[in-house]
Design a protein around this motif. Structure first.
Motif, PDB file in Angstrom:
ATOM      1  N   GLY A  54       0.783  -1.224   0.000  1.00 44.98           N
ATOM      2  CA  GLY A  54       0.000   0.000   0.000  1.00 44.98           C
ATOM      3  C   GLY A  54       0.815   1.275   0.000  1.00 44.98           C
ATOM      4  O   GLY A  54       0.366   2.304  -0.525  1.00 44.98           O
ATOM      5  N   ALA A  55       1.999   1.224   0.579  1.00 46.69           N
ATOM      6  CA  ALA A  55       2.827   2.425   0.659  1.00 46.69           C
ATOM      7  C   ALA A  55       3.749   2.587  -0.545  1.00 46.69           C
ATOM      8  O   ALA A  55       4.491   3.569  -0.624  1.00 46.69           O
ATOM      9  CB  ALA A  55       3.666   2.388   1.938  1.00 46.69           C
ATOM     10  N   ARG A  56       3.683   1.656  -1.470  1.00 50.85           N
ATOM     11  CA  ARG A  56       4.583   1.683  -2.624  1.00 50.85           C
ATOM     12  C   ARG A  56       4.083   2.661  -3.674  1.00 50.85           C
ATOM     13  O   ARG A  56       2.874   2.801  -3.913  1.00 50.85           O
ATOM     14  CB  ARG A  56       4.675   0.283  -3.243  1.00 50.85           C
ATOM     15  N   ASP A  57       5.004   3.347  -4.337  1.00 44.51           N
ATOM     16  CA  ASP A  57       4.639   4.154  -5.493  1.00 44.51           C
ATOM     17  C   ASP A  57       4.090   3.221  -6.568  1.00 44.51           C
ATOM     18  O   ASP A  57       4.626   2.134  -6.790  1.00 44.51           O
ATOM     19  CB  ASP A  57       5.865   4.898  -6.031  1.00 44.51           C
ATOM     20  N   GLY A  58       3.060   3.660  -7.227  1.00 50.52           N
ATOM     21  CA  GLY A  58       2.455   2.823  -8.262  1.00 50.52           C
ATOM     22  C   GLY A  58       1.063   2.369  -7.909  1.00 50.52           C
ATOM     23  O   GLY A  58       0.312   1.916  -8.775  1.00 50.52           O
ATOM     24  N   ILE A  59       0.682   2.495  -6.627  1.00 54.01           N
ATOM     25  CA  ILE A  59      -0.689   2.193  -6.213  1.00 54.01           C
ATOM     26  C   ILE A  59      -1.494   3.479  -6.352  1.00 54.01           C
ATOM     27  O   ILE A  59      -1.282   4.442  -5.622  1.00 54.01           O
ATOM     28  CB  ILE A  59      -0.744   1.692  -4.764  1.00 54.01           C
ATOM     29  N   VAL A  60      -2.421   3.507  -7.292  1.00 51.09           N
ATOM     30  CA  VAL A  60      -3.238   4.693  -7.535  1.00 51.09           C
ATOM     31  C   VAL A  60      -4.474   4.679  -6.639  1.00 51.09           C
ATOM     32  O   VAL A  60      -4.809   5.672  -5.998  1.00 51.09           O
ATOM     33  CB  VAL A  60      -3.647   4.770  -9.021  1.00 51.09           C
ATOM     34  N   ILE A  61      -5.166   3.547  -6.606  1.00 54.63           N
ATOM     35  CA  ILE A  61      -6.280   3.322  -5.677  1.00 54.63           C
ATOM     36  C   ILE A  61      -5.992   1.997  -4.991  1.00 54.63           C
ATOM     37  O   ILE A  61      -5.826   0.972  -5.656  1.00 54.63           O
ATOM     38  CB  ILE A  61      -7.640   3.267  -6.394  1.00 54.63           C
ATOM     39  N   GLY A  62      -5.915   2.014  -3.679  1.00 56.51           N
ATOM     40  CA  GLY A  62      -5.485   0.834  -2.939  1.00 56.51           C
ATOM     41  C   GLY A  62      -6.468  -0.325  -2.981  1.00 56.51           C
ATOM     42  O   GLY A  62      -7.644  -0.172  -3.323  1.00 56.51           O
ATOM     43  N   PHE A  63      -5.967  -1.485  -2.608  1.00 56.43           N
ATOM     44  CA  PHE A  63      -6.801  -2.685  -2.576  1.00 56.43           C
ATOM     45  C   PHE A  63      -7.897  -2.541  -1.528  1.00 56.43           C
ATOM     46  O   PHE A  63      -7.661  -2.098  -0.403  1.00 56.43           O
ATOM     47  CB  PHE A  63      -5.947  -3.918  -2.252  1.00 56.43           C
ATOM     48  N   ASP A  64      -9.104  -2.944  -1.933  1.00 51.42           N
ATOM     49  CA  ASP A  64     -10.247  -2.891  -1.038  1.00 51.42           C
ATOM     50  C   ASP A  64     -11.266  -3.908  -1.526  1.00 51.42           C
ATOM     51  O   ASP A  64     -11.274  -4.294  -2.704  1.00 51.42           O
ATOM     52  CB  ASP A  64     -10.858  -1.480  -1.048  1.00 51.42           C
ATOM     53  N   ARG A  65     -12.125  -4.346  -0.610  1.00 59.85           N
ATOM     54  CA  ARG A  65     -13.200  -5.255  -1.005  1.00 59.85           C
ATOM     55  C   ARG A  65     -14.196  -4.494  -1.873  1.00 59.85           C
ATOM     56  O   ARG A  65     -14.612  -3.374  -1.533  1.00 59.85           O
ATOM     57  CB  ARG A  65     -13.912  -5.804   0.230  1.00 59.85           C
ATOM     58  N   THR A  66     -14.580  -5.102  -2.979  1.00 60.43           N
ATOM     59  CA  THR A  66     -15.576  -4.479  -3.843  1.00 60.43           C
ATOM     60  C   THR A  66     -16.956  -5.055  -3.553  1.00 60.43           C
ATOM     61  O   THR A  66     -17.869  -4.343  -3.165  1.00 60.43           O
ATOM     62  CB  THR A  66     -15.230  -4.703  -5.329  1.00 60.43           C
ATOM     63  N   VAL A  67     -17.087  -6.360  -3.717  1.00 57.55           N
ATOM     64  CA  VAL A  67     -18.355  -7.028  -3.434  1.00 57.55           C
ATOM     65  C   VAL A  67     -18.047  -8.484  -3.134  1.00 57.55           C
ATOM     66  O   VAL A  67     -17.131  -9.075  -3.708  1.00 57.55           O
ATOM     67  CB  VAL A  67     -19.326  -6.914  -4.635  1.00 57.55           C
ATOM     68  N   GLY A  68     -18.773  -9.055  -2.181  1.00 59.34           N
ATOM     69  CA  GLY A  68     -18.563 -10.462  -1.859  1.00 59.34           C
ATOM     70  C   GLY A  68     -17.130 -10.741  -1.439  1.00 59.34           C
ATOM     71  O   GLY A  68     -16.578 -10.084  -0.563  1.00 59.34           O
ATOM     72  N   LEU A 111      -3.513   0.511 -10.422  1.00 58.99           N
ATOM     73  CA  LEU A 111      -2.081   0.766 -10.372  1.00 58.99           C
ATOM     74  C   LEU A 111      -1.630   1.422 -11.669  1.00 58.99           C
ATOM     75  O   LEU A 111      -2.308   1.324 -12.701  1.00 58.99           O
ATOM     76  CB  LEU A 111      -1.294  -0.532 -10.164  1.00 58.99           C
ATOM     77  N   ASP A 112      -0.455   2.075 -11.611  1.00 53.34           N
ATOM     78  CA  ASP A 112       0.107   2.646 -12.828  1.00 53.34           C
ATOM     79  C   ASP A 112       1.569   2.243 -13.028  1.00 53.34           C
ATOM     80  O   ASP A 112       2.275   2.836 -13.835  1.00 53.34           O
ATOM     81  CB  ASP A 112      -0.025   4.177 -12.836  1.00 53.34           C
ATOM     82  N   ASP A 113       2.018   1.235 -12.281  1.00 53.44           N
ATOM     83  CA  ASP A 113       3.394   0.767 -12.377  1.00 53.44           C
ATOM     84  C   ASP A 113       3.391  -0.700 -12.796  1.00 53.44           C
ATOM     85  O   ASP A 113       2.956  -1.574 -12.033  1.00 53.44           O
ATOM     86  CB  ASP A 113       4.098   0.935 -11.037  1.00 53.44           C
TER      87      ASP A 113
END
Length: 204
Positions: free
Chosen positions: A29-43, A50-52
């Motif tokens: 999560g703290a790495r450059d390249g994460i544009v929107i962090g991992f999160d539960r979407t559904v289920g 990411l952009d890296d």
């Protein structure tokens, strides 16, 4: 950009493992390249933007090593809101990359092969090349022994030489060399930059 959509396999039998996956992914999560962090979407599904390309490859291989997940990688653009801003969470975002990620993860979930990973993007040929190499690397990692992973992980931690790894693990340099050869680590290390470059080109 790149969208990773990761769906749990056999969730009815194994229970909800999303919290464990998010905890495993937290160090990224703290790495450059994460544009929107991992999160539960559904289920039992998680998603990130990411952009890296190199980081995408690293995360896909890590998830494959942990096992129990279908991974879909979507290549393409992500729509922005007013002022060119992206949403804080991926479930509020949209765009072609999300469509491609959805198509990819659905294909990964139904694939009969033992490597549940798929890639989709605006150029099917380019996406197919990336997918083929990622699946090859995942297959190599899936056949690596615990002893092989021990030296590979130690090499990554120390960032040093085989001599450093031998000293850390308390084994001979010859043993380190033998384990690395048996684990096909030199071959994997050579392929990673290739798949990274192809992924960058696919997003160009």
């Amino acid at each position: 950009m790149f969208v990773l959509t990761v769906d749990q396999r056999a969730s009815t039998r194994r229970g909800d493992l999303v919290p464990e996956l998010l905890a495993d992914l937290a160090p990224f999560g703290a790495r450059d390249g994460i544009v929107i962090g991992f999160d539960r979407t559904v289920g039992d599904e998680v998603q990130a933007v990411l952009d890296d390309a190199a980081l995408v490859v690293e995360i896909v291989l890590a998830i494959g090593r942990w096992g129990g997940w279908s991974t879909g990688l979507g290549i393409g653009s992500v729509l922005t809101g007013p002022g060119g801003r992206l949403p804080a969470v991926s479930r509020e975002a949209s765009g072609p990359a999300f469509v491609h990620a959805r198509e990819a993860v659905e294909r990964a979930k139904t694939r009969g092969a033992p490597v549940p990973c798929a890639v989709d993007g605006p150029d099917p040929v380019a996406a197919g090349e990336v997918e083929a190499l990622l699946r090859l690397l995942l297959a190599v990692g899936g056949r690596r022994t615990p002893a092989g992973w021990e030296v590979v992980d130690a090499l990554a931690r120390t960032g040093g030489t085989q001599k450093d790894v031998a000293r850390v693990l308390g084994i001979s340099e010859q043993a380190v060399s033998q384990r690395l050869r048996a684990s096909l680590w030199p071959e994997e290390a050579a392929v990673r930059p290739v798949v990274t470059r192809l992924l960058q080109e696919a997003d160009a």
